[in-house]
Scaffold this active site. Structure first.
Site, mmCIF file in Angstrom:
data_model
loop_
_atom_site.group_PDB
_atom_site.id
_atom_site.type_symbol
_atom_site.label_atom_id
_atom_site.label_comp_id
_atom_site.label_asym_id
_atom_site.label_seq_id
_atom_site.Cartn_x
_atom_site.Cartn_y
_atom_site.Cartn_z
ATOM 1 N N ARG A 60 -10.259 35.240 59.354
ATOM 2 C CA ARG A 60 -11.354 36.183 59.403
ATOM 3 C C ARG A 60 -12.042 36.021 60.792
ATOM 4 O O ARG A 60 -13.096 36.327 60.843
ATOM 5 C CB ARG A 60 -12.344 36.110 58.181
ATOM 6 C CG ARG A 60 -11.651 36.536 56.860
ATOM 7 C CD ARG A 60 -12.645 36.905 56.048
ATOM 8 N NE ARG A 60 -11.958 37.471 54.716
ATOM 9 C CZ ARG A 60 -11.945 36.508 53.490
ATOM 10 N NH1 ARG A 60 -12.656 35.631 53.416
ATOM 11 N NH2 ARG A 60 -11.568 37.391 52.844
ATOM 12 N N LYS A 95 -11.716 45.107 73.625
ATOM 13 C CA LYS A 95 -10.832 46.058 72.761
ATOM 14 C C LYS A 95 -9.423 45.463 72.647
ATOM 15 O O LYS A 95 -8.943 44.919 73.523
ATOM 16 C CB LYS A 95 -10.550 47.546 73.600
ATOM 17 C CG LYS A 95 -11.657 48.460 73.579
ATOM 18 C CD LYS A 95 -11.313 49.698 74.144
ATOM 19 C CE LYS A 95 -12.082 50.890 74.073
ATOM 20 N NZ LYS A 95 -11.931 52.207 74.748
ATOM 21 N N GLU A 141 -5.759 51.659 87.473
ATOM 22 C CA GLU A 141 -7.149 51.341 86.830
ATOM 23 C C GLU A 141 -8.297 50.754 87.722
ATOM 24 O O GLU A 141 -9.604 51.142 87.280
ATOM 25 C CB GLU A 141 -6.983 50.082 85.753
ATOM 26 C CG GLU A 141 -5.931 50.553 84.543
ATOM 27 C CD GLU A 141 -6.394 51.439 83.562
ATOM 28 O OE1 GLU A 141 -7.567 52.095 83.538
ATOM 29 O OE2 GLU A 141 -5.695 51.542 82.445
ATOM 30 N N LYS A 163 -16.860 47.430 85.121
ATOM 31 C CA LYS A 163 -16.750 47.294 83.381
ATOM 32 C C LYS A 163 -17.569 46.430 82.725
ATOM 33 O O LYS A 163 -18.087 46.942 81.653
ATOM 34 C CB LYS A 163 -15.277 46.648 83.198
ATOM 35 C CG LYS A 163 -14.818 46.572 81.746
ATOM 36 C CD LYS A 163 -13.728 47.545 81.500
ATOM 37 C CE LYS A 163 -13.228 47.425 79.855
ATOM 38 N NZ LYS A 163 -12.148 47.319 79.431
ATOM 39 N N GLU A 167 -18.021 52.068 72.135
ATOM 40 C CA GLU A 167 -17.612 53.218 72.689
ATOM 41 C C GLU A 167 -18.509 54.539 71.930
ATOM 42 O O GLU A 167 -17.725 55.313 71.407
ATOM 43 C CB GLU A 167 -16.216 53.514 72.642
ATOM 44 C CG GLU A 167 -15.726 54.464 73.666
ATOM 45 C CD GLU A 167 -13.949 54.395 73.685
ATOM 46 O OE1 GLU A 167 -13.476 53.455 74.362
ATOM 47 O OE2 GLU A 167 -13.356 55.180 73.158
ATOM 48 N N ARG A 199 -18.869 54.477 77.270
ATOM 49 C CA ARG A 199 -17.459 53.904 77.638
ATOM 50 C C ARG A 199 -16.544 54.672 77.489
ATOM 51 O O ARG A 199 -15.505 54.339 78.281
ATOM 52 C CB ARG A 199 -17.486 52.627 76.479
ATOM 53 C CG ARG A 199 -16.341 51.831 76.513
ATOM 54 C CD ARG A 199 -16.506 50.709 75.795
ATOM 55 N NE ARG A 199 -15.121 49.862 75.997
ATOM 56 C CZ ARG A 199 -14.920 48.484 75.636
ATOM 57 N NH1 ARG A 199 -15.834 47.894 74.956
ATOM 58 N NH2 ARG A 199 -14.017 47.997 75.964
ATOM 59 N N ASN A 210 -11.940 56.106 79.589
ATOM 60 C CA ASN A 210 -10.509 56.744 79.245
ATOM 61 C C ASN A 210 -10.260 57.896 80.254
ATOM 62 O O ASN A 210 -9.314 58.628 79.954
ATOM 63 C CB ASN A 210 -10.864 56.908 77.790
ATOM 64 C CG ASN A 210 -10.831 55.867 76.853
ATOM 65 O OD1 ASN A 210 -10.323 54.783 76.995
ATOM 66 N ND2 ASN A 210 -11.799 56.147 75.963
ATOM 67 N N HIS A 225 -6.667 58.684 80.172
ATOM 68 C CA HIS A 225 -5.933 58.121 79.093
ATOM 69 C C HIS A 225 -5.367 58.778 78.084
ATOM 70 O O HIS A 225 -4.502 58.649 77.323
ATOM 71 C CB HIS A 225 -6.802 56.900 78.722
ATOM 72 C CG HIS A 225 -7.154 55.618 79.585
ATOM 73 N ND1 HIS A 225 -7.415 55.915 80.991
ATOM 74 C CD2 HIS A 225 -6.563 54.401 79.422
ATOM 75 C CE1 HIS A 225 -7.334 54.448 81.234
ATOM 76 N NE2 HIS A 225 -6.846 53.599 80.361
ATOM 77 N N HIS A 284 -1.629 58.195 77.500
ATOM 78 C CA HIS A 284 -1.230 57.692 75.933
ATOM 79 C C HIS A 284 -0.125 58.769 75.330
ATOM 80 O O HIS A 284 0.822 58.240 74.713
ATOM 81 C CB HIS A 284 -2.608 57.548 75.077
ATOM 82 C CG HIS A 284 -3.181 56.143 75.286
ATOM 83 N ND1 HIS A 284 -4.595 56.276 74.787
ATOM 84 C CD2 HIS A 284 -3.039 55.285 76.131
ATOM 85 C CE1 HIS A 284 -4.866 55.009 75.120
ATOM 86 N NE2 HIS A 284 -4.111 54.516 76.011
ATOM 87 N N HIS A 302 1.710 51.343 81.267
ATOM 88 C CA HIS A 302 0.411 51.955 81.177
ATOM 89 C C HIS A 302 -0.305 52.481 82.276
ATOM 90 O O HIS A 302 -0.878 53.586 82.332
ATOM 91 C CB HIS A 302 -0.419 51.121 80.090
ATOM 92 C CG HIS A 302 -1.638 51.612 80.080
ATOM 93 N ND1 HIS A 302 -2.066 52.452 79.041
ATOM 94 C CD2 HIS A 302 -3.097 51.079 80.497
ATOM 95 C CE1 HIS A 302 -3.350 52.861 79.153
ATOM 96 N NE2 HIS A 302 -3.925 51.794 79.879
HETATM 97 N N1 GLY Z 1 -9.950 50.404 78.762
HETATM 98 C C1 GLY Z 1 -11.144 51.068 78.231
HETATM 99 C C2 GLY Z 1 -12.068 50.299 77.666
HETATM 100 O O1 GLY Z 1 -12.043 49.287 77.720
HETATM 101 O O2 GLY Z 1 -12.971 50.890 77.067
#
Ligand code: GLY
Length: 372
Positions: free
Chosen positions: A126, A148, A190, A232, A242, A246, A250, A253, A257, A271
């Site tokens: 956990r 993430k 990125e 970041k 998010e 945040r 993306n 993205h 994706h 990616h």
């Molecule tokens: N890679 C996007 C984020 O961490 O929010």
């Protein structure tokens, strides 16, 4: 190397705050740098079969020299490793090693390792602590920071996972010397993102310094990693889960994706490459909708092209792809709310915004044009 060669940034999240340390030779000093955040002097290093021959010994030696007990698990390299199967096998190996809640996992590798190890840490017993030692540019500037974590499923990328923050990020810029050009470029997509989102001065700096940075200039690489991690860290501190800002991270993205899902996760499309193409698509759509002028659209794409990033479908095996298939992938995006897709659009370089007001017709037209 002295401690002053290390730059430290803080991700400010109350009792889950942690440092990002950026510098050269950090893997060799990992023992002393990690020791202060270990609950007990025991770690399990998890890495992949590309990275293990390069850095596992150095990391293990450094930790052992600091009297930290180590075990190591090596998993196959590649996006396919971010799977339920690997999650199961990894957590069972950890239980076999009798990890405790005070044992720390160390993710030594790129984004795949960081995401898989972070998620495994979040569910094993956990929740056990983990540390990120990112070994790709992409992981150093984005995926290792912000918590993430997750795996891919047949429904798409990163659709099963958790927000789970590391205890420390060690970004050793020396490891970038062993990255091949393609991997480096994928990470650079990125880096560029931070300029496109809200920092036109950083984009301008990259227009000047991007090529020498990619060519091997260590000082410029370090500056780029620091600026990216700083950006970041600020966004994550403001919006960890998010709920708002945040989502700007993306940019490119949602399209990216979908391209990755349609390419399969076998390494045909990295990616960062998907993000570069997706960013060009976001600029194109913003331009077509009259949100962004042609000059900024052209400038963004021109810079990506000039360094060798893909900005169209010509390198993809896309001849049998359909608008419906891409729309289907995008409709499974994590930012879909009440069936409505969220997009990151731009009013120019450094002027991104979040919107749910993109009409399906406009999207379909964009995709049809890109596929033709
Ligand atoms: N890679 C996007 C984020 O961490 O929010």
């Amino acid at each position: 190397m002295t401690a002053s060669n290390i730059s430290t940034l803080r991700v400010d999240l109350g009792d889950r705050s942690y440092d990002i340390k950026v510098g050269s030779g950090l893997i060799e000093r990992a023992g002393e740098l990690m020791a202060p955040v270990l609950a007990r002097p025991r770690v399990v290093i998890i890495t992949d079969d590309n990275v293990a021959p390069l850095y596992l010994d150095a990391l293990t030696k450094s930790l052992n020299a600091a009297h930290v007990q180590t075990d190591a698990i090596t998993v196959p390299a590649g996006e396919q490793t971010k799977s339920f199967a690997q999650l199961e096998s990894l957590s069972e190996k950890l239980l076999e090693l009798k990890v405790e809640r005070t044992t720390t996992l160390v993710a030594l590798g790129g984004g795949v390792i960081g995401d898989l190890v972070g998620f495994t840490a979040s569910v094993t017993l956990r929740g056990i602590p983990f540390i990120q030692v990112p070994t790709t540019l992409l992981a150093q500037v984005d995926s290792s920071v912000g918590g993430k974590t997750g795996i891919n499923t047949r429904f798409g990328k990163n659709l099963v996972g958790a927000f789970y923050q590391p205890k420390l990020v060690l970004a050793d810029t020396e490891v970038l010397n062993t990255l091949d050009r393609r991997q480096l470029l994928a990470g650079y997509a990125e880096v560029l993102k931070y300029g496109f989102i809200d920092d036109p001065d950083f984009f301008e700096w990259l227009e000047i310094n991007g090529k020498p940075l990619l060519g091997g200039d260590i000082g410029l690489r370090r500056e780029a990693v620091l600026s990216s991690c700083g950006a970041k860290a600020r966004v994550v501190a403001e919006d960890e889960f998010e709920k708002g800002k945040r989502a700007l991270l993306n940019l490119g993205h949602t399209f990216g994706h979908a391209l990755e899902a349609e390419s399969g996760y076998g390494g045909g499309l990295l990616h960062g490459e998907a993000v570069a193409i997706g960013t060009a698509m976001a600029f194109d759509l913003s331009h077509k909708l009259g949100l962004c002028d042609g000059q900024d659209f052209g400038r963004a794409v021109a810079h990506m092209k000039s360094v060798g990033l893909p900005t169209d479908f010509s390198t993809l095996n896309a001849k049998d792809w359909t608008v419906d298939a891409l729309m289907n992938h995008m409709s499974r995006d994590k930012k879909v709310e009440g069936g409505t897709m969220t997009f990151i659009m731009v009013k120019g370089i450094g002027k991104s915004f979040i919107t749910q007001d993109i009409r399906e017709d406009d999207l379909r037209q964009l995709l049809a044009r890109w596929l033709s």
